[in-house]
Design an enzyme around this catalytic site. Structure first.
Site, mmCIF file in Angstrom:
data_model
loop_
_atom_site.group_PDB
_atom_site.id
_atom_site.type_symbol
_atom_site.label_atom_id
_atom_site.label_comp_id
_atom_site.label_asym_id
_atom_site.label_seq_id
_atom_site.Cartn_x
_atom_site.Cartn_y
_atom_site.Cartn_z
ATOM 1 N N LYS A 53 -72.465 -153.078 8.226
ATOM 2 C CA LYS A 53 -73.491 -152.356 7.464
ATOM 3 C C LYS A 53 -74.872 -152.685 8.020
ATOM 4 O O LYS A 53 -75.716 -151.802 8.208
ATOM 5 C CB LYS A 53 -73.397 -152.718 5.971
ATOM 6 C CG LYS A 53 -72.199 -152.062 5.295
ATOM 7 C CD LYS A 53 -71.882 -152.642 3.929
ATOM 8 C CE LYS A 53 -70.563 -152.048 3.419
ATOM 9 N NZ LYS A 53 -70.043 -152.660 2.214
ATOM 10 N N GLN A 97 -71.672 -156.915 -2.087
ATOM 11 C CA GLN A 97 -70.348 -156.813 -1.475
ATOM 12 C C GLN A 97 -69.289 -157.382 -2.423
ATOM 13 O O GLN A 97 -69.412 -158.515 -2.892
ATOM 14 C CB GLN A 97 -70.347 -157.578 -0.131
ATOM 15 C CG GLN A 97 -69.083 -157.402 0.667
ATOM 16 C CD GLN A 97 -68.863 -155.966 1.150
ATOM 17 O OE1 GLN A 97 -69.772 -155.299 1.622
ATOM 18 N NE2 GLN A 97 -67.639 -155.469 1.009
ATOM 19 N N ASP A 120 -74.162 -147.755 -3.868
ATOM 20 C CA ASP A 120 -72.708 -147.696 -3.962
ATOM 21 C C ASP A 120 -72.265 -146.659 -4.989
ATOM 22 O O ASP A 120 -71.089 -146.290 -5.036
ATOM 23 C CB ASP A 120 -72.164 -149.077 -4.391
ATOM 24 C CG ASP A 120 -71.450 -149.777 -3.245
ATOM 25 O OD1 ASP A 120 -71.057 -149.094 -2.287
ATOM 26 O OD2 ASP A 120 -71.279 -151.009 -3.335
#
Ligand code: NAD
Length: 283
Positions: A53, A97, A120
């Site tokens: 990422k 995460q 997200d």
């Protein structure tokens, strides 16, 4: 012979589109999109995902911050970090995460991110907007599934879509997004009776279970489009999907491979979401 839906190539195209738009945003508005990724602990798979990422952000000309926290971090400290990022004007997207260590309440952490920076798409506010069809930040993996179908000109409207799996991060949002595109959607899960018969009805079959080679040829209607979200390791340690690719490919009209299908799309959609969140601050 099915068309092989190339997620790797499609994700490269999307990342390049994002890079060009980010460059324009910087030149015309003086705004550099910024993503902060928080990683707690030493999970090796999570570390790989976070590194990818970060590198994708840098390649796209975006500002990237990786915050590493020890496994035993107090929940309160993590929440304080999120609170600081929520008001940081250089950061437009915040991602924690997953998975988090057991002593930390995952829902509490995800809900602490302001919806405007929730790249997200997991915050209940954004899930709510998605459900009622208001444009919002969409969860990356299911948004990647829709993007693949659209970029391969696969019509969703009016098609029978079957999703196997009802998780909050893949199955449920995938079903909602297919519905928003006017698919006729059935969601299957571990309690579904005669799963194979339901799957055989599908024009578009989306599989997100987490069981290697679970979907076999007898579960697929000839000519169906098969999207395999699963990422599993087989006995030899190789990445395999939830679909028995070799058996299903000859009867499908189009299919995603694993690796190189849905997987690479997730990061591409994350980059896109970060860019969109940055652009939204100008409105
Ligand atoms: P999960 O474990 O949260 O959910 C699995 C779902 O599958 C559940 O809803 C369950 O009811 C259903 N299921 C399990 N066994 C079943 C059975 N025998 N019959 C029917 N349904 C069954 O998993 P998840 O987080 O949704 O992930 C699913 C898969 O997708 C995993 O392999 C994961 O690694 C992969 N994944 C990939 C990406 C990506 O970027 N490509 C992102 C997230 C998840």
């Amino acid at each position: 012979m099915a068309i092989i839906i190339d997620g790797k190539a499609t994700s490269a195209i999307i990342k390049e589109e994002v890079r060009v738009e980010a460059e324009q945003l910087k030149a015309e508005k003086g705004l550099t999109p910024g993503l902060a990724v928080i990683i707690v602990g030493e999970n090796p798979a999570s570390k790989v995902y976070v590194r990818n990422k970060h590198q994708s952000c840098i390649k796209a000309g975006m500002h990237s911050v990786v915050i590493e926290m020890p496994e035993d971090i107090a929940e309160e400290t993590l929440l304080e970090e999120i609170a600081a990022l929520n008001v940081d004007p250089t950061i437009h997207g915040i991602l924690v995460q997953l998975p988090l260590p057991k002593h930390i309440n995952e829902d509490k952490v995800l809900n602490a991110i302001v919806p405007e920076k929730d790249v997200d798409g997991f915050h209940p506010t954004n899930v709510g907007y998605m459900t009622i069809g208001t444009p919002t930040v969409l969860p990356c993996t299911p948004a990647g599934v829709i993007e693949l179908l659209e970029r391969y000109n696969i019509e969703i409207s009016g098609k029978k879509c079957v999703v196997i799996g009802r998780s909050n991060i893949v199955g449920k949002p995938a079903a909602l997004l297919l519905l928003a595109k006017n698919g006729t959607v059935t969601v299957c899960h571990s309690r579904t009776k005669d799963l194979a018969a339901v799957c055989r009805e599908a024009d578009i079959l989306v599989v997100a279970i987490g069981k290697a080679k679970f979907v076999t040829a007898d579960m697929v209607k000839p000519g169906a489009v098969v999207i395999d979200v699963g990422i599993n390791r087989n006995e030899e340690g190789k990445l395999v999907g939830d679909v028995d690719f070799d058996a299903v490919e000859p009867i499908a009209s189009a299919i995603t491979p694993v690796p190189g299908g849905v997987g690479p799309m997730t990061i591409a959609m994350l980059m896109k979401n970060t860019l969109e969140c940055a652009k939204a601050t100008l409105k």
